[in-house]
Scaffold this motif. Structure first.
Motif, short mmCIF file in Angstrom:
data_model
loop_
_atom_site.label_atom_id
_atom_site.label_comp_id
_atom_site.label_asym_id
_atom_site.label_seq_id
_atom_site.Cartn_x
_atom_site.Cartn_y
_atom_site.Cartn_z
N PRO A 1 16.24 49.61 46.09
CA PRO A 1 16.43 48.18 45.83
C PRO A 1 16.65 47.40 47.12
CG PRO A 1 18.38 49.42 45.19
CD PRO A 1 17.32 50.42 45.48
N GLU A 2 16.15 46.18 47.15
CA GLU A 2 16.30 45.30 48.31
C GLU A 2 17.45 44.32 48.07
OE1 GLU A 2 14.63 45.39 51.13
OE2 GLU A 2 13.18 46.96 50.60
N GLY A 3 17.95 43.77 49.15
CA GLY A 3 18.89 42.67 49.06
C GLY A 3 20.33 43.05 48.76
N LEU A 4 20.66 44.35 48.77
CA LEU A 4 22.05 44.74 48.55
C LEU A 4 22.92 44.31 49.72
CD1 LEU A 4 21.86 48.37 47.10
CD2 LEU A 4 22.38 46.26 45.87
N ARG A 5 24.16 43.94 49.41
CA ARG A 5 25.14 43.61 50.44
C ARG A 5 26.39 44.46 50.20
NH1 ARG A 5 21.15 41.90 51.98
NH2 ARG A 5 20.60 39.79 52.67
N PRO A 6 27.14 44.77 51.23
CA PRO A 6 28.32 45.63 51.07
C PRO A 6 29.38 45.00 50.18
CG PRO A 6 27.68 45.50 53.38
CD PRO A 6 26.89 44.46 52.66
N MET A 7 30.08 45.83 49.42
CA MET A 7 31.29 45.41 48.73
C MET A 7 32.39 45.27 49.78
SD MET A 7 33.18 47.36 45.57
CE MET A 7 34.78 46.85 44.93
N LEU A 8 33.20 44.22 49.68
CA LEU A 8 34.18 43.92 50.71
C LEU A 8 35.61 44.04 50.18
CD1 LEU A 8 32.45 40.78 52.22
CD2 LEU A 8 32.35 43.13 53.07
N SER B 1 37.16 52.67 40.84
CA SER B 1 36.44 51.41 41.03
C SER B 1 34.93 51.62 41.06
CB SER B 1 36.89 50.72 42.31
OG SER B 1 36.60 51.51 43.45
N PRO B 2 34.18 50.72 40.40
CA PRO B 2 32.73 50.70 40.57
C PRO B 2 32.40 50.06 41.92
CG PRO B 2 33.39 48.86 39.22
CD PRO B 2 34.65 49.64 39.51
N TYR B 3 31.13 50.06 42.25
CA TYR B 3 30.69 49.39 43.48
C TYR B 3 30.13 48.03 43.09
CZ TYR B 3 28.94 48.84 48.22
OH TYR B 3 28.75 48.39 49.50
N LEU B 4 30.71 46.97 43.64
CA LEU B 4 30.32 45.60 43.32
C LEU B 4 29.67 44.99 44.55
CD1 LEU B 4 33.65 44.56 41.53
CD2 LEU B 4 31.56 45.51 40.48
N GLY C 1 28.18 42.82 47.43
CA GLY C 1 28.35 41.44 47.82
C GLY C 1 29.62 40.77 47.34
N THR C 2 30.56 41.56 46.78
CA THR C 2 31.77 41.00 46.20
C THR C 2 32.99 41.41 47.03
OG1 THR C 2 30.83 41.10 43.97
CG2 THR C 2 33.23 40.95 44.14
N LYS C 3 33.87 40.45 47.28
CA LYS C 3 35.17 40.76 47.89
C LYS C 3 36.16 40.94 46.75
CE LYS C 3 36.55 38.91 51.75
NZ LYS C 3 37.08 37.96 52.78
N SER C 4 36.67 42.16 46.61
CA SER C 4 37.42 42.51 45.41
C SER C 4 38.80 43.09 45.75
CB SER C 4 36.63 43.53 44.59
OG SER C 4 37.39 44.05 43.53
N ARG C 5 39.76 42.84 44.86
CA ARG C 5 41.09 43.45 45.00
C ARG C 5 41.09 44.92 44.63
NH1 ARG C 5 42.23 38.16 43.47
NH2 ARG C 5 43.78 37.10 44.80
N LEU C 6 39.99 45.42 44.12
CA LEU C 6 39.88 46.86 43.89
C LEU C 6 39.90 47.63 45.21
CD1 LEU C 6 37.10 46.86 41.14
CD2 LEU C 6 39.55 47.26 40.80
N TRP C 7 39.52 46.97 46.29
CA TRP C 7 39.56 47.53 47.63
C TRP C 7 40.48 46.66 48.48
CZ3 TRP C 7 33.99 48.97 49.64
CH2 TRP C 7 33.39 49.84 48.73
N ARG C 8 41.32 47.31 49.28
CA ARG C 8 42.23 46.61 50.18
C ARG C 8 42.09 47.15 51.60
NH1 ARG C 8 44.76 41.99 48.24
NH2 ARG C 8 45.67 42.33 46.17
N PHE C 9 42.14 46.25 52.57
CA PHE C 9 42.16 46.65 53.98
C PHE C 9 43.51 46.28 54.56
CE2 PHE C 9 41.66 45.66 58.52
CZ PHE C 9 41.24 46.90 58.96
N VAL C 10 44.17 47.27 55.15
CA VAL C 10 45.48 47.05 55.78
C VAL C 10 45.32 47.30 57.27
CG1 VAL C 10 47.93 47.59 55.75
CG2 VAL C 10 46.55 47.94 53.67
#
Length: 252
Positions: free
Chosen positions: A20-27, A196-199, A201-210
């Protein structure tokens, strides 16, 4: 004649669809303080350039072309020939990996300026791809699959080498990993919910960066890799050495 007959009887693998084209990372969303949680997987994060690696499709495992794009969809792999053969590390005919590109110093710490020079096409230290997710495998999307299953598949199909490795993780103990990352000068840790699923192009609270407030390791704690006869140190070698000094496990 027997060899010719056996060759004719071997079934051909069906062709795989294009990736697939156009995918962006989940953030991830930022979080101020580290935490412990049995619902999360914790991984070190070097603070490199987030990038998706598209491999294949190909007729056989390990034979696919490699395309690496950053979070804005720009091709950043064409200036990094050391990553062009990444397909040989995968037991897959096609795959999409999520991870980060890093150039590191002799102690395994990220060097953003060096990475920027390499992406700009200038010579310098080799770049490594640190993979932490698997989005697509042999024609099948994995993005609705829970994270812990995607990570298990990633470890099964990706064989670490000089230029690529799967980032290991630890379950539950985010504070301990954050403390170790701080002492080793790593940018931070990623805390991701196990289910968590992979979303894309989405910035999600399912992932956190500390983030950390990096301190410089003591001189006697640094690992300096010597070069023999001017040979280039493998891109991932300092990263692997640093990982061994962190409280990480390959099995969550």
């Amino acid at each position: 004649m027997r060899d010719q007959l056996s060759l004719r009887l071997e079934p051909d693998l069906p062709p795989l669809p294009n990736l697939p084209e156009g995918l962006r990372p989940m953030l991830p969303r930022a979080m101020a303080e580290p935490f412990d949680s049995t619902a999360h997987i914790f991984e070190p994060a070097w603070g490199g350039t987030r990038a998706l690696a598209f491999v294949g499709p190909a007729d056989s495992p390990g034979a696919g072309d490699v395309r690496i794009v950053d979070g804005d969809g720009r091709d950043v792999g064409s200036t990094l020939p050391e990553l062009a053969g990444m397909a040989v590390r995968l037991d897959a005919r096609s795959a999409i990996l999520d991870g980060e590109l890093v150039a590191v110093d002799g102690a395994g710490r990220a060097d953003p300026a060096e990475l920027a020079r390499r992406i700009a096409g200038k010579p310098g230290r080799p770049v490594a791809y640190l993979a932490f997710d698997l989005l697509h495998l042999d024609g099948r999307s994995l993005m609705t699959m829970p994270l812990f299953k995607r990570r298990d598949l990633l470890r099964r199909v990706l064989h670490p080498g000089d230029e690529v490795l799967a980032v290991p993780a630890i379950a539950a103990e985010g504070r301990a990993l954050h403390e170790a990352a701080t002492s080793q000068g790593i940018a931070g840790i990623l805390a991701r919910q196990r289910t968590s699923p992979y979303l894309p192009g989405t910035k999600s609270r399912l992932w956190r960066f500390v983030a950390t407030a990096p301190s410089q390791p003591a001189a006697n704690g640094e690992l300096v890799l010597e070069r023999e006869n001017g040979a280039q140190t493998a891109a991932a070698a300092p990263v692997v050495a640093l990982i061994r000094r962190l409280p990480l496990l390959f099995d969550e």
